[in-house]
Scaffold this motif. Structure first.
Motif: not given
Length: 224
Positions: A106-125
């Motif tokens: 939740n903190r990471g999402r609020r900080a918009n870390l998931d605007s980076n496609t690499i973060v989204v990819e690692i979230y899937q992992n």
């Protein structure tokens, strides 16, 4: 006298059944964490999921306190109370780690870390790693449910938890290697965030393994 022994044994089974209920809360928390990791741009839903895990963690604390009170009326000898309290704490640690994971996402999402496609990819992992962790939590729940009824089956479930822990170790190492290899495409906060999540999921399964081993040891010592 025989009636008293049976009654006390039933109360001892109730202790393990309540622990299984506690672990079931962990299963539900795993499901919510997986949804947090795989949801797309749904900030309100992420916050709601984190709040739901918070509620599960608080319910787990209540169950842990109830199990502690029930020990007094069980047939588990006083000499084993130390191990039983340790087991309760280990099981409670599972929900504590899942609470941390849910809040960190939740903190990471609020900080918009998931605007980076690499973060989204690692979230899937991490979601895939969390799915294996969920299996380990489910196996521990099943082990606790039947530990006093079918020791052989409980031992088999313990071996399954060990196998899943090995698998999570492999996934953990792979994800951390990936984070390091992509470090130039991630800022320092994202790197810290992703590594913390990876290590926390690993700790969930470590707690499952430790809990399974201790539960089997208690059953073998007291009722074997």
């Amino acid at each position: 006298m025989r009636y008293v022994v049976l009654r006390r044994s039933r109360k001892s089974r109730d202790v393990f059944e309540l622990l299984a209920q506690h672990i079931e809360l962990g299963v539900k928390a795993c499901e919510k964490v997986i949804e947090e990791l795989t949801s797309r741009d749904e900030r309100h839903r992420i916050e709601s999921l984190a709040a739901e895990v918070d509620a599960l963690e608080k319910h787990g604390d209540e169950l842990a306190a109830e199990v502690t009170r029930m020990l007094v009326h069980s047939s588990i000898p006083l000499t084993m109370y130390g191990d039983m309290h340790k087991l309760i704490d280990m099981i409670d640690d599972i929900l504590d780690e899942l609470y941390f994971i849910a809040q960190e996402i939740n903190r990471g999402r609020r900080a918009n870390l998931d605007s980076n496609t690499i973060v989204v990819e690692i979230y899937q992992n991490l979601a895939s790693m969390m799915a294996v962790a969920k299996l380990a939590v489910e196996k521990l729940r099943d082990l606790m449910s039947i530990a006093m009824e079918d020791v052989d089956k409980a031992k088999a479930l313990g071996r399954e938890v060990d196998r899943l822990e090995d698998r999570v170790d492999e996934l953990r190492n792979g994800i951390i290697d990936k984070i390091y290899s992509l470090r130039e495409k991630l800022d320092s906060l994202a790197i810290y965030h992703l590594i913390e999540l990876t290590k926390a999921i690993d700790r969930v399964v470590d707690s499952c393994k430790d809990s399974a081993h201790l539960a089997l040891s208690i059953v073998a010592t007291v009722f074997g």
